[in-house]
Motif scaffolding. Structure first.
Motif, PDB file in Angstrom:
ATOM      1  N   LYS A 197       1.448  -0.683  -0.365  1.00  0.00           N
ATOM      2  CA  LYS A 197      -0.201  -0.099  -0.294  1.00  0.00           C
ATOM      3  C   LYS A 197       0.628   1.148  -0.289  1.00  0.00           C
ATOM      4  O   LYS A 197       0.624   2.019  -0.470  1.00  0.00           O
ATOM      5  N   LYS A 198       1.687   1.570   0.892  1.00  0.00           N
ATOM      6  CA  LYS A 198       2.666   2.457   0.998  1.00  0.00           C
ATOM      7  C   LYS A 198       3.293   2.486  -0.471  1.00  0.00           C
ATOM      8  O   LYS A 198       3.647   4.079  -1.344  1.00  0.00           O
ATOM      9  N   LYS A 199       3.948   1.352  -1.474  1.00  0.00           N
ATOM     10  CA  LYS A 199       4.138   1.435  -2.674  1.00  0.00           C
ATOM     11  C   LYS A 199       3.855   2.056  -3.571  1.00  0.00           C
ATOM     12  O   LYS A 199       4.034   2.860  -4.185  1.00  0.00           O
ATOM     13  N   VAL A 200       2.641   1.980  -3.198  1.00  0.00           N
ATOM     14  CA  VAL A 200       1.179   2.342  -4.899  1.00  0.00           C
ATOM     15  C   VAL A 200       1.360   4.085  -4.394  1.00  0.00           C
ATOM     16  O   VAL A 200       1.449   4.861  -4.866  1.00  0.00           O
ATOM     17  N   ILE A 201       0.963   4.553  -2.987  1.00  0.00           N
ATOM     18  CA  ILE A 201       0.287   5.297  -2.899  1.00  0.00           C
ATOM     19  C   ILE A 201       2.241   6.455  -2.825  1.00  0.00           C
ATOM     20  O   ILE A 201       2.346   7.494  -3.911  1.00  0.00           O
ATOM     21  N   ILE A 202       3.461   6.038  -2.457  1.00  0.00           N
ATOM     22  CA  ILE A 202       5.289   6.879  -3.037  1.00  0.00           C
ATOM     23  C   ILE A 202       5.122   7.007  -4.795  1.00  0.00           C
ATOM     24  O   ILE A 202       5.373   8.049  -4.886  1.00  0.00           O
ATOM     25  N   ALA A 206      17.422 -12.248   8.965  1.00  0.00           N
ATOM     26  CA  ALA A 206      16.597 -11.127   8.221  1.00  0.00           C
ATOM     27  C   ALA A 206      15.793  -9.757   8.491  1.00  0.00           C
ATOM     28  O   ALA A 206      15.810  -9.503   8.283  1.00  0.00           O
ATOM     29  N   PHE A 207      15.738 -11.103  10.469  1.00  0.00           N
ATOM     30  CA  PHE A 207      14.247 -10.102  10.558  1.00  0.00           C
ATOM     31  C   PHE A 207      14.848  -8.709  10.762  1.00  0.00           C
ATOM     32  O   PHE A 207      14.326  -7.806  10.602  1.00  0.00           O
ATOM     33  N   GLU A 208      16.450  -8.364  11.623  1.00  0.00           N
ATOM     34  CA  GLU A 208      16.808  -7.462  11.593  1.00  0.00           C
ATOM     35  C   GLU A 208      17.360  -6.393  10.481  1.00  0.00           C
ATOM     36  O   GLU A 208      17.030  -5.474  10.859  1.00  0.00           O
ATOM     37  N   SER A 209      17.162  -7.385   9.285  1.00  0.00           N
ATOM     38  CA  SER A 209      17.721  -6.450   8.048  1.00  0.00           C
ATOM     39  C   SER A 209      16.219  -6.232   7.450  1.00  0.00           C
ATOM     40  O   SER A 209      15.834  -4.314   7.176  1.00  0.00           O
ATOM     41  N   LEU A 210      14.984  -6.579   7.902  1.00  0.00           N
ATOM     42  CA  LEU A 210      14.206  -6.101   7.451  1.00  0.00           C
ATOM     43  C   LEU A 210      13.059  -4.772   8.176  1.00  0.00           C
ATOM     44  O   LEU A 210      13.115  -4.119   7.470  1.00  0.00           O
ATOM     45  N   GLN A 211      13.878  -4.831   9.440  1.00  0.00           N
ATOM     46  CA  GLN A 211      13.140  -3.614  10.255  1.00  0.00           C
ATOM     47  C   GLN A 211      14.329  -2.396  10.503  1.00  0.00           C
ATOM     48  O   GLN A 211      13.911  -1.849  10.106  1.00  0.00           O
ATOM     49  N   THR A 212      15.695  -2.703   9.618  1.00  0.00           N
ATOM     50  CA  THR A 212      16.368  -1.626   9.116  1.00  0.00           C
ATOM     51  C   THR A 212      16.119  -1.109   7.740  1.00  0.00           C
ATOM     52  O   THR A 212      15.674   0.074   7.908  1.00  0.00           O
ATOM     53  N   HIS A 213      15.668  -1.351   6.548  1.00  0.00           N
ATOM     54  CA  HIS A 213      15.090  -1.425   5.629  1.00  0.00           C
ATOM     55  C   HIS A 213      13.422  -0.757   5.899  1.00  0.00           C
ATOM     56  O   HIS A 213      13.593   0.322   5.008  1.00  0.00           O
ATOM     57  N   ILE A 214      12.668  -1.281   6.532  1.00  0.00           N
ATOM     58  CA  ILE A 214      11.505  -0.483   6.899  1.00  0.00           C
ATOM     59  C   ILE A 214      12.421   0.836   7.100  1.00  0.00           C
ATOM     60  O   ILE A 214      11.168   2.028   7.074  1.00  0.00           O
ATOM     61  N   ARG A 215      13.125   1.061   8.201  1.00  0.00           N
ATOM     62  CA  ARG A 215      13.126   1.961   9.187  1.00  0.00           C
ATOM     63  C   ARG A 215      13.651   3.698   7.949  1.00  0.00           C
ATOM     64  O   ARG A 215      13.024   4.233   7.988  1.00  0.00           O
ATOM     65  N   SER A 216      14.816   2.931   6.936  1.00  0.00           N
ATOM     66  CA  SER A 216      14.935   3.212   6.276  1.00  0.00           C
ATOM     67  C   SER A 216      14.106   3.768   5.171  1.00  0.00           C
ATOM     68  O   SER A 216      14.096   5.384   4.831  1.00  0.00           O
ATOM     69  N   ASN A 268      10.165   9.552  -7.839  1.00  0.00           N
ATOM     70  CA  ASN A 268       9.887   9.245  -6.627  1.00  0.00           C
ATOM     71  C   ASN A 268       9.509   7.307  -6.504  1.00  0.00           C
ATOM     72  O   ASN A 268       9.864   6.162  -5.804  1.00  0.00           O
ATOM     73  N   ILE A 269       9.518   6.651  -7.781  1.00  0.00           N
ATOM     74  CA  ILE A 269       9.571   5.444  -8.249  1.00  0.00           C
ATOM     75  C   ILE A 269      10.924   5.166  -8.167  1.00  0.00           C
ATOM     76  O   ILE A 269      11.661   3.992  -7.737  1.00  0.00           O
ATOM     77  N   ALA A 270      11.791   5.541  -8.874  1.00  0.00           N
ATOM     78  CA  ALA A 270      13.960   5.802  -8.963  1.00  0.00           C
ATOM     79  C   ALA A 270      13.778   5.786  -7.137  1.00  0.00           C
ATOM     80  O   ALA A 270      14.522   4.682  -7.196  1.00  0.00           O
ATOM     81  N   GLY A 271      13.560   5.858  -6.879  1.00  0.00           N
ATOM     82  CA  GLY A 271      14.059   6.409  -5.705  1.00  0.00           C
ATOM     83  C   GLY A 271      13.622   5.645  -4.782  1.00  0.00           C
ATOM     84  O   GLY A 271      14.152   4.662  -3.967  1.00  0.00           O
ATOM     85  N   SER A 272      12.892   5.108  -4.608  1.00  0.00           N
ATOM     86  CA  SER A 272      11.953   4.573  -3.554  1.00  0.00           C
ATOM     87  C   SER A 272      12.232   2.882  -3.944  1.00  0.00           C
ATOM     88  O   SER A 272      12.120   1.784  -3.079  1.00  0.00           O
ATOM     89  N   GLU A 273      12.337   2.805  -5.172  1.00  0.00           N
ATOM     90  CA  GLU A 273      12.111   1.335  -5.623  1.00  0.00           C
ATOM     91  C   GLU A 273      12.772   0.564  -4.900  1.00  0.00           C
ATOM     92  O   GLU A 273      12.994  -0.857  -4.417  1.00  0.00           O
ATOM     93  N   ARG A 274      14.538   0.925  -4.445  1.00  0.00           N
ATOM     94  CA  ARG A 274      15.493   0.158  -4.191  1.00  0.00           C
ATOM     95  C   ARG A 274      15.258   0.020  -2.738  1.00  0.00           C
ATOM     96  O   ARG A 274      15.750  -0.960  -1.603  1.00  0.00           O
ATOM     97  N   TYR A 309      11.113  -6.073   0.016  1.00  0.00           N
ATOM     98  CA  TYR A 309      10.719  -7.670   0.051  1.00  0.00           C
ATOM     99  C   TYR A 309      11.934  -8.915  -0.173  1.00  0.00           C
ATOM    100  O   TYR A 309      11.435 -10.173  -0.365  1.00  0.00           O
ATOM    101  N   GLY A 310      13.010  -8.103  -0.521  1.00  0.00           N
ATOM    102  CA  GLY A 310      14.320  -9.352  -0.400  1.00  0.00           C
ATOM    103  C   GLY A 310      13.837 -10.106   0.702  1.00  0.00           C
ATOM    104  O   GLY A 310      13.934 -11.320   1.545  1.00  0.00           O
ATOM    105  N   ASP A 311      14.004  -9.435   2.181  1.00  0.00           N
ATOM    106  CA  ASP A 311      13.673  -9.677   3.394  1.00  0.00           C
ATOM    107  C   ASP A 311      12.905 -10.209   3.649  1.00  0.00           C
ATOM    108  O   ASP A 311      12.877 -11.855   4.016  1.00  0.00           O
ATOM    109  N   LEU A 312      11.594 -10.360   3.366  1.00  0.00           N
ATOM    110  CA  LEU A 312      10.141 -10.743   3.329  1.00  0.00           C
ATOM    111  C   LEU A 312      10.152 -12.436   2.892  1.00  0.00           C
ATOM    112  O   LEU A 312       9.736 -13.412   3.249  1.00  0.00           O
ATOM    113  N   ASP A 313      11.060 -12.415   1.291  1.00  0.00           N
ATOM    114  CA  ASP A 313      11.010 -13.976   1.025  1.00  0.00           C
ATOM    115  C   ASP A 313      12.358 -14.727   1.942  1.00  0.00           C
ATOM    116  O   ASP A 313      11.866 -15.433   1.738  1.00  0.00           O
TER     117      ASP A 313
END
Length: 205
Positions: free
Chosen positions: A65-70, A108-118, A137-143, A149-153
């Motif tokens: 949902k965040k991705k769609v909005i951003i 993997a969970f610590e990595s997920l939390q770090t990337h969510i904070r970023s 916005n698309i280019a900047g947020s994609e990473r 999603y990599g952490d979630l996978d």
């Protein structure tokens, strides 16, 4: 034949009954331990795997949902929903953290939390700058989203692997318990026959 049992016969019967009692007691203790292992396995699969997978799925939905909005550059909608989405994600992260995590899962969970904070920091910058450039916005947020999603996978994969491991252990425990039960039945039959021989066998004079 004398219907009264001699002292020797009584002693032999008593010894045989003691053996039967000890055998039944030992197998019952083993069966009880096997039951506890299987019960713990089922609890682990439900609480630490199925529920954990559900938390990850819901986190993924909120992030989407965040991705769609951003990436649609709808700053007004991001302003209205961002705090609610972040709170929802934090609640799910807290619930996931309360499950039993393996070493790889913790990493993997610590990595997920770090990337969510970023990602949250990136969103804050967007709100301050009120950026409306969709392509940027698309280019900047994609990473940020790719990393999340990599952490979630990775976490989804761990749930499947751990569930399979626990279920395999439980199946092996059940198989072992079944083999012991069959052996126990065979031994009890043999002991029953031996008791009959001991009781009715004439003592050697």
């Amino acid at each position: 034949m004398d219907s009264k049992m001699t002292l020797s016969q009584r002693l032999r019967m008593g010894a045989a009954l003691v053996v039967v009692f000890l055998l039944v007691l030992a197998t019952n203790l083993m069966d009880s331990n096997h039951f506890k292992v299987v019960q713990k396995g089922l609890t682990t699969v439900f609480e630490d795997r199925l529920l954990a997978k559900d938390y990850l799925y819901k986190i993924s939905r909120q992030v989407q949902k965040k991705k769609v909005i951003i990436q649609s550059s709808d700053i007004e909608e991001l302003t209205d929903l961002n705090e609610m989405l972040n709170d929802s994600i934090q609640v799910l992260i807290h619930r996931f953290a309360s499950t039993e995590l393996t070493e790889n899962e913790s990493l993997a969970f610590e990595s997920l939390q770090t990337h969510i904070r970023s990602l949250n920091e990136y969103e804050s910058n967007l709100l301050r700058n009120e950026s409306i450039n969709t392509e940027l916005n698309i280019a900047g947020s994609e990473r940020y989203f790719s990393a999340i999603y990599g952490d979630l996978d990775s976490l989804f994969k761990i749930q499947l692997e751990e569930s399979d491991r626990v279920i395999s252990n439980s199946n092996r425990t059940i198989d072992t318990s079944n083999r012991i039960s069959r052996i126990e039945i065979g031994v009890l039959i043999v002991i029953g026959l031996l008791i009959q021989l001991l009781i009715f066998l004439r003592p050697i004079k």
